[in-house]
Design an enzyme around this catalytic site. Structure first.
Site, short mmCIF file in Angstrom:
data_model
loop_
_atom_site.label_atom_id
_atom_site.label_comp_id
_atom_site.label_asym_id
_atom_site.label_seq_id
_atom_site.Cartn_x
_atom_site.Cartn_y
_atom_site.Cartn_z
N GLU A 36 -4.19 8.21 7.29
CA GLU A 36 -5.21 7.29 6.74
C GLU A 36 -5.55 6.19 7.75
OE1 GLU A 36 -5.40 4.52 2.78
OE2 GLU A 36 -4.03 6.22 2.68
N GLU A 69 2.11 1.67 -3.47
CA GLU A 69 1.03 2.17 -4.33
C GLU A 69 0.97 3.70 -4.28
OE1 GLU A 69 -3.16 3.55 -3.69
OE2 GLU A 69 -3.08 1.49 -2.94
N HIS A 70 1.11 4.28 -3.07
CA HIS A 70 1.14 5.74 -2.94
C HIS A 70 2.35 6.35 -3.65
CE1 HIS A 70 -1.81 6.96 0.36
NE2 HIS A 70 -2.05 5.68 0.18
N HIS A 82 0.83 -1.20 0.00
CA HIS A 82 0.00 0.00 0.00
C HIS A 82 0.87 1.26 0.00
CE1 HIS A 82 -2.49 3.03 2.30
NE2 HIS A 82 -3.20 2.84 1.23
#
Length: 424
Positions: free
Chosen positions: A129, A52-53, A49
């Site tokens: 997040e 991905e950012h 993740h």
């Protein structure tokens, strides 16, 4: 493969699958990587993740602003998401702008720099997040339930990682993960819309030239098989005390893997049990008694494992009644099965959602990519509908007896403590 879909495998093992949809003026493109959160070690939890950012933050050819501005300048959109078993980077553009989308997206996935300053910026974003997610009890309860089923197995961990795993993760660790895991054999480039397959193949080859993914010869990776049977936790109850206006509960247990032939029967069962406003759970809990605003059932399937759950959001004082009704309905279906009329309706719901879900280029692109990455083949729509039609009452009743009669785990988020749910 179904009519209209085409596949090319490059010498590096990277696959390109497309579906031409004549008459549309748009095209959707996705770069799908068969790597997700279950591929991480505990201390690298959240790396997929995090990556991905970072892949939208700049390459040797483009800055972060150029990546977003070039697509937005032609009215397109880009985004990405990470799951437990794969990561997807996608764009939707006008058909004439597909060459630009291929160049930008393939460049980002193949040749990102991962600047140390960007790593620190995105670390702060991801920690925010994670904190925000804890403020969303309706989402958090599903993560708690998944952990209750899978425990410390990678499938039980959060896709985002935790504050404890994200905070110390270094740029070198993330870059090492990127270069080790993002190999051509793990990647499927999928496109659907007003396009020509051979043109897309040429565009992808050109975008890959000179990047680290312009690799030596290799065979494409097989669909993930899962090494062995995934261990599950013994059924138990997890209560997360939160000062919320609404209580959130998930009740359920072990399901089936995505390659299990019973998945079509489970799709029918799930729709009848909790898949819509006509479903048993919705009718019993919301329509007849008004006890919950939201109630539904769902099945999550992975390569070698799965889970089945019933979710409800209700006033804290109604939780016991809602759980009693849900348990009663599950026990009734496990013991008596479904009626022929319900099975016909369930089949109609499954078939309708399949077909209506293919109305736009983005859905078609996703179906192509998932079929290639997860199954290694693309069933035609007619084949899929035929498999649903072939489901028998005996098959639905058998999987109901198998999944719904098992001892279940319970996840609860709300103003409670463990002692209020002594029996699970």
């Amino acid at each position: 493969m179904q009519e209209g879909a085409k596949r090319t495998t490059l010498p590096s093992g990277l696959r390109i699958v497309t579906e031409a949809i004549p008459g549309t003026r748009s095209a959707s493109l996705g770069v799908w990587v068969g790597i997700g959160s279950r591929d991480e070690t505990p201390n690298m939890s959240g790396a997929s993740h995090f990556l991905e950012h970072l892949l939208f933050k700049g390459t040797h050819k483009r800055t972060a602003l150029q990546i977003s501005a070039e697509i937005e300048a032609v009215g397109g959109e880009t985004n990405a998401f990470t799951t437990k078993e794969y990561t997807c980077y996608y764009a939707r553009v006008l058909d004439a702008d597909l060459p630009l989308a291929v160049d930008v997206l393939v460049d980002a996935v193949a040749d990102s720099i991962l600047e140390p300053s960007d790593v620190e910026t995105e670390r702060a974003v991801i920690l925010e997040e994670i904190a925000m997610h804890e403020d969303e009890p309706g989402d958090e309860v599903h993560d708690i339930f998944t952990e209750a089923i899978f425990g410390d197995h990678p499938l039980g961990r959060l896709i985002s990682g935790t504050e404890e795993s994200i905070t110390p993760m270094t740029r070198n660790q993330i870059n090492g993960f990127y270069r080790r895991r993002y190999t051509p054999s793990q990647i499927v480039v999928a496109a659907a819309g007003n396009l020509d397959h051979n043109t897309v193949v040429r565009l992808v080859r050109k975008a890959l030239a000179g990047t680290p993914l312009d690799g030596s010869a290799a065979a494409p990776a097989d669909p993930r098989a899962g090494s062995k049977r995934v261990r599950h936790q013994k059924p138990h109850t997890v209560v997360r005390n939160r000062d919320t206006e609404q209580a959130h509960v998930v009740l359920g247990g072990v399901g089936i893997g995505r390659r299990d032939e019973r998945r079509f029967a489970l799709g029918v069962l799930n729709n009848v049990l909790g898949g819509g406003m006509s479903s048993r759970l919705f009718q019993e809990i919301r329509e007849k008694r008004g006890l919950a605003y939201s109630v539904y059932s769902y099945a999550s399937q992975y390569a070698d494992a799965g889970l089945f759950g019933v979710y409800a959001g209700c006033a804290p004082g109604k939780v016991e009644e809602v759980l009693d009704l849900a348990r009663t309905e599950l026990a009734r279906v496990a013991a008596d099965g479904l009626t022929a009329e319900e099975i016909a309706r369930g089949k109609g719901m499954v078939k309708g959602s399949y077909v209506l879900g293919l109305e736009d280029s983005g859905s078609r692109m996703s179906r192509l990519a998932k079929s290639e990455l997860l199954y290694g083949d693309l069933m035609s729509v007619d084949e899929l509908l035929g498999r649903v039609d072939a489901v028998t009452k005996e098959e639905v009743d058998a999987i109901a007896a198998d999944l719904l009669a098992q001892p279940m785990s319970l996840a609860v988020v709300g103003p409670f403590d463990e002692a209020q749910f002594p029996h699970g």
